[in-house]
Design a protein around this motif. Structure first.
Motif, PDB file in Angstrom:
ATOM      1  N   LEU A   1       0.097 -11.623   2.865  1.00 16.47           N
ATOM      2  CA  LEU A   1      -0.175 -10.191   2.720  1.00 16.47           C
ATOM      3  C   LEU A   1       0.906  -9.393   3.431  1.00 16.47           C
ATOM      4  O   LEU A   1       1.270  -9.695   4.572  1.00 16.47           O
ATOM      5  N   ASP A   2       1.408  -8.347   2.765  1.00 14.44           N
ATOM      6  CA  ASP A   2       2.460  -7.512   3.347  1.00 14.44           C
ATOM      7  C   ASP A   2       1.862  -6.504   4.329  1.00 14.44           C
ATOM      8  O   ASP A   2       0.885  -5.813   4.017  1.00 14.44           O
ATOM      9  N   ASP A   3       2.439  -6.433   5.519  1.00 14.38           N
ATOM     10  CA  ASP A   3       2.062  -5.428   6.523  1.00 14.38           C
ATOM     11  C   ASP A   3       0.588  -5.496   6.910  1.00 14.38           C
ATOM     12  O   ASP A   3      -0.021  -4.480   7.269  1.00 14.38           O
ATOM     13  N   PHE A   4       0.025  -6.695   6.861  1.00 11.98           N
ATOM     14  CA  PHE A   4      -1.377  -6.846   7.267  1.00 11.98           C
ATOM     15  C   PHE A   4      -1.570  -6.453   8.730  1.00 11.98           C
ATOM     16  O   PHE A   4      -2.592  -5.856   9.099  1.00 11.98           O
ATOM     17  N   ALA A   5      -0.600  -6.777   9.560  1.00 10.42           N
ATOM     18  CA  ALA A   5      -0.723  -6.484  10.993  1.00 10.42           C
ATOM     19  C   ALA A   5      -0.872  -4.984  11.242  1.00 10.42           C
ATOM     20  O   ALA A   5      -1.577  -4.572  12.177  1.00 10.42           O
ATOM     21  N   ILE A   6      -0.247  -4.166  10.420  1.00  7.70           N
ATOM     22  CA  ILE A   6      -0.355  -2.714  10.591  1.00  7.70           C
ATOM     23  C   ILE A   6      -1.789  -2.249  10.374  1.00  7.70           C
ATOM     24  O   ILE A   6      -2.351  -1.477  11.161  1.00  7.70           O
ATOM     25  N   VAL A   7      -2.399  -2.750   9.300  1.00  7.14           N
ATOM     26  CA  VAL A   7      -3.801  -2.405   9.018  1.00  7.14           C
ATOM     27  C   VAL A   7      -4.705  -2.938  10.122  1.00  7.14           C
ATOM     28  O   VAL A   7      -5.602  -2.247  10.608  1.00  7.14           O
ATOM     29  N   ASN A   8      -4.458  -4.158  10.531  1.00  7.48           N
ATOM     30  CA  ASN A   8      -5.282  -4.801  11.552  1.00  7.48           C
ATOM     31  C   ASN A   8      -5.212  -4.044  12.872  1.00  7.48           C
ATOM     32  O   ASN A   8      -6.228  -3.836  13.547  1.00  7.48           O
ATOM     33  N   ASN A   9      -4.023  -3.601  13.252  1.00  2.00           N
ATOM     34  CA  ASN A   9      -3.851  -2.889  14.516  1.00  2.00           C
ATOM     35  C   ASN A   9      -4.411  -1.465  14.458  1.00  2.00           C
ATOM     36  O   ASN A   9      -4.945  -0.955  15.440  1.00  2.00           O
ATOM     37  N   ARG A  10      -4.301  -0.831  13.288  1.00  4.82           N
ATOM     38  CA  ARG A  10      -4.754   0.561  13.171  1.00  4.82           C
ATOM     39  C   ARG A  10      -6.274   0.667  13.060  1.00  4.82           C
ATOM     40  O   ARG A  10      -6.897   1.540  13.681  1.00  4.82           O
ATOM     41  N   LEU A  11      -6.885  -0.219  12.306  1.00  2.47           N
ATOM     42  CA  LEU A  11      -8.329  -0.120  12.055  1.00  2.47           C
ATOM     43  C   LEU A  11      -9.155  -1.121  12.864  1.00  2.47           C
ATOM     44  O   LEU A  11     -10.384  -1.007  12.892  1.00  2.47           O
ATOM     45  N   GLY A  12      -8.512  -2.075  13.485  1.00  2.00           N
ATOM     46  CA  GLY A  12      -9.242  -3.035  14.309  1.00  2.00           C
ATOM     47  C   GLY A  12      -9.435  -4.377  13.614  1.00  2.00           C
ATOM     48  O   GLY A  12      -9.295  -4.510  12.405  1.00  2.00           O
ATOM     49  N   HIS A  13      -9.784  -5.370  14.440  1.00  2.00           N
ATOM     50  CA  HIS A  13      -9.887  -6.738  13.938  1.00  2.00           C
ATOM     51  C   HIS A  13     -11.059  -6.919  12.981  1.00  2.00           C
ATOM     52  O   HIS A  13     -10.968  -7.726  12.040  1.00  2.00           O
ATOM     53  N   MET A  14     -12.161  -6.187  13.201  1.00  2.00           N
ATOM     54  CA  MET A  14     -13.289  -6.323  12.288  1.00  2.00           C
ATOM     55  C   MET A  14     -12.911  -5.856  10.882  1.00  2.00           C
ATOM     56  O   MET A  14     -13.261  -6.491   9.881  1.00  2.00           O
ATOM     57  N   ALA A  15     -12.181  -4.745  10.815  1.00  2.00           N
ATOM     58  CA  ALA A  15     -11.716  -4.259   9.523  1.00  2.00           C
ATOM     59  C   ALA A  15     -10.730  -5.251   8.904  1.00  2.00           C
ATOM     60  O   ALA A  15     -10.739  -5.496   7.695  1.00  2.00           O
ATOM     61  N   GLY A  16      -9.875  -5.825   9.754  1.00  2.00           N
ATOM     62  CA  GLY A  16      -8.924  -6.827   9.266  1.00  2.00           C
ATOM     63  C   GLY A  16      -9.631  -8.044   8.692  1.00  2.00           C
ATOM     64  O   GLY A  16      -9.240  -8.568   7.638  1.00  2.00           O
ATOM     65  N   ASP A  17     -10.693  -8.499   9.381  1.00  2.00           N
ATOM     66  CA  ASP A  17     -11.466  -9.631   8.865  1.00  2.00           C
ATOM     67  C   ASP A  17     -12.129  -9.282   7.537  1.00  2.00           C
ATOM     68  O   ASP A  17     -12.173 -10.103   6.613  1.00  2.00           O
ATOM     69  N   ASN A  18     -12.651  -8.056   7.450  1.00  2.00           N
ATOM     70  CA  ASN A  18     -13.282  -7.607   6.210  1.00  2.00           C
ATOM     71  C   ASN A  18     -12.269  -7.587   5.068  1.00  2.00           C
ATOM     72  O   ASN A  18     -12.563  -7.985   3.930  1.00  2.00           O
ATOM     73  N   LEU A  19     -11.065  -7.142   5.356  1.00  2.00           N
ATOM     74  CA  LEU A  19     -10.016  -7.110   4.345  1.00  2.00           C
ATOM     75  C   LEU A  19      -9.715  -8.523   3.850  1.00  2.00           C
ATOM     76  O   LEU A  19      -9.594  -8.759   2.638  1.00  2.00           O
ATOM     77  N   LEU A  20      -9.596  -9.475   4.776  1.00  2.00           N
ATOM     78  CA  LEU A  20      -9.295 -10.858   4.388  1.00  2.00           C
ATOM     79  C   LEU A  20     -10.396 -11.436   3.508  1.00  2.00           C
ATOM     80  O   LEU A  20     -10.124 -12.149   2.535  1.00  2.00           O
ATOM     81  N   LYS A  21     -11.655 -11.120   3.847  1.00  2.00           N
ATOM     82  CA  LYS A  21     -12.768 -11.629   3.036  1.00  2.00           C
ATOM     83  C   LYS A  21     -12.746 -11.043   1.631  1.00  2.00           C
ATOM     84  O   LYS A  21     -13.003 -11.751   0.646  1.00  2.00           O
ATOM     85  N   GLN A  22     -12.429  -9.752   1.521  1.00  2.00           N
ATOM     86  CA  GLN A  22     -12.390  -9.127   0.201  1.00  2.00           C
ATOM     87  C   GLN A  22     -11.218  -9.656  -0.627  1.00  2.00           C
ATOM     88  O   GLN A  22     -11.351  -9.879  -1.835  1.00  2.00           O
ATOM     89  N   ILE A  23     -10.080  -9.879   0.023  1.00  2.00           N
ATOM     90  CA  ILE A  23      -8.929 -10.448  -0.687  1.00  2.00           C
ATOM     91  C   ILE A  23      -9.270 -11.859  -1.163  1.00  2.00           C
ATOM     92  O   ILE A  23      -8.953 -12.246  -2.304  1.00  2.00           O
ATOM     93  N   ALA A  24      -9.919 -12.636  -0.308  1.00  2.00           N
ATOM     94  CA  ALA A  24     -10.302 -14.006  -0.677  1.00  2.00           C
ATOM     95  C   ALA A  24     -11.202 -14.001  -1.908  1.00  2.00           C
ATOM     96  O   ALA A  24     -11.037 -14.827  -2.817  1.00  2.00           O
TER      97      ALA A  24
END
Length: 321
Positions: free
Chosen positions: A198-221
């Protein structure tokens, strides 16, 4: 599979059982060894995992048990071994291994997990049962209940060992197993290996938090799973990396079409923390047997192609040149 890789909390059911639970692989090496056996034998779990059961208990060197194990693996047969056949299967800590007062029953059963065969051994201490015949029926009911509980818990442990806890996708261990199986059964056509980051995933993860990042990964999966064919594999490789395997590719154009579709579904907005977030993915592609005849080379070359996609434009796919 190493038992140390399994969350100890998942062992609670098996460890609370009042029987010995052993799971063996096809080489008769110990995969699971519960607390009851630790207390009985004095052998800690870490000391026996990976050891052959014949080394731990020489009684299993007898031809009859080798026959039982092979019947379980090859023919799916179950077997109940009474203490009259052999009184002690796993010797107690303070015994010489031939204590005449100790009596154990043994139940042998096959377990099929993701196409791999395992052997489930259940050991019951019946030393004092002969003195209390009137409780035999209750003991048999408990054994049956323990048997069902142990089998269910064992399957859950095996699932945990081969799947990513966040997305539920196959993990690296399962990916290697499935890809190896596809390669060994390969006759014609190609097998495509797609390395997705995923491109620039770290930016989303840092801006919205790890819970949002985990949610994003689950939806992408879930999007990846919904997009692929029934026999395709999608696995979480680690972090924001996924690996997709496309078997039975007769035309390379099919890989282009699938890769393009994956790029498009990843690009669709995802709602996180009450806002629509857009991410993209870069995909590198290698083909078996053109770009490697083993798993390591296929993944390495797909990874290299993925980095070329990132350096070009991101949000795209590239074949290994």
């Amino acid at each position: 599979m190493s038992i140390t890789k399994i969350n100890e909390m998942e062992l609670q059911i098996i460890n609370k059982l009042n029987i010995g639970i052993i799971v063996l692989d096809r080489d008769f090496r110990v995969v699971i060894w519960n607390d009851w056996l630790e207390q009985l034998s004095g052998r800690l779990r870490d000391q026996v995992i990976g050891e052959k059961i014949t080394t731990i208990s020489p009684v299993f060197n007898k031809r009859v048990y080798q026959h039982f194990f092979n019947d379980a693996l090859e023919h799916g047969k179950k077997m109940f071994c009474s203490a009259t056949l052999h009184p002690v299967f796993i010797a107690p800590l303070n015994k010489s291994g031939c204590d005449k007062k100790t009596q154990q029953n043994l139940h042998i059963e096959p377990i099929d997990f993701m196409g791999e065969q395992y052997i489930l051994l259940q050991i019951y201490d019946i030393t004092y049962q002969h003195k209390r015949i009137h409780v035999l029926k209750n003991a048999l009911k408990e054994m049956e209940s323990s048997h069902i509980e142990a089998k269910n818990a064992t399957k859950k442990l095996l699932h945990k060992a081969y799947h990513d806890p966040l997305t539920g996708l196959p993990n690296r261990l399962m990916l290697n197993h499935q890809l190896k199986e596809y390669m060994s059964n390969h006759v014609t056509g190609k097998i495509a290996v797609l390395f997705l980051d995923l491109d620039d995933f770290a930016i989303v993860n840092n801006r919205l938090g790890h819970m949002a990042g985990d949610n994003l990964l689950k939806q992408i999966a879930q999007r990846l799973t919904d997009t692929l064919r029934r026999d395709d594999i999608v696995a979480r490789y680690g972090g924001d990396e996924f690996v997709i395997v496309l078997p039975n590719i007769s035309n390379p154009n099919d890989v282009y079409k699938i890769a393009q579709k994956l790029v498009e579904v990843i690009r669709e907005p995802i709602e996180l923390e009450s806002e629509n977030v857009k991410v993209s993915g870069s995909i590198g592609i290698s083909l078996y047997p053109d770009h490697g005849d083993n798993i390591h080379d296929l993944l390495k070359n797909a990874d290299a192609a993925m980095y070329r996609a990132k350096s070009d434009f991101k949000d795209c796919y590239r074949f290994l040149d």
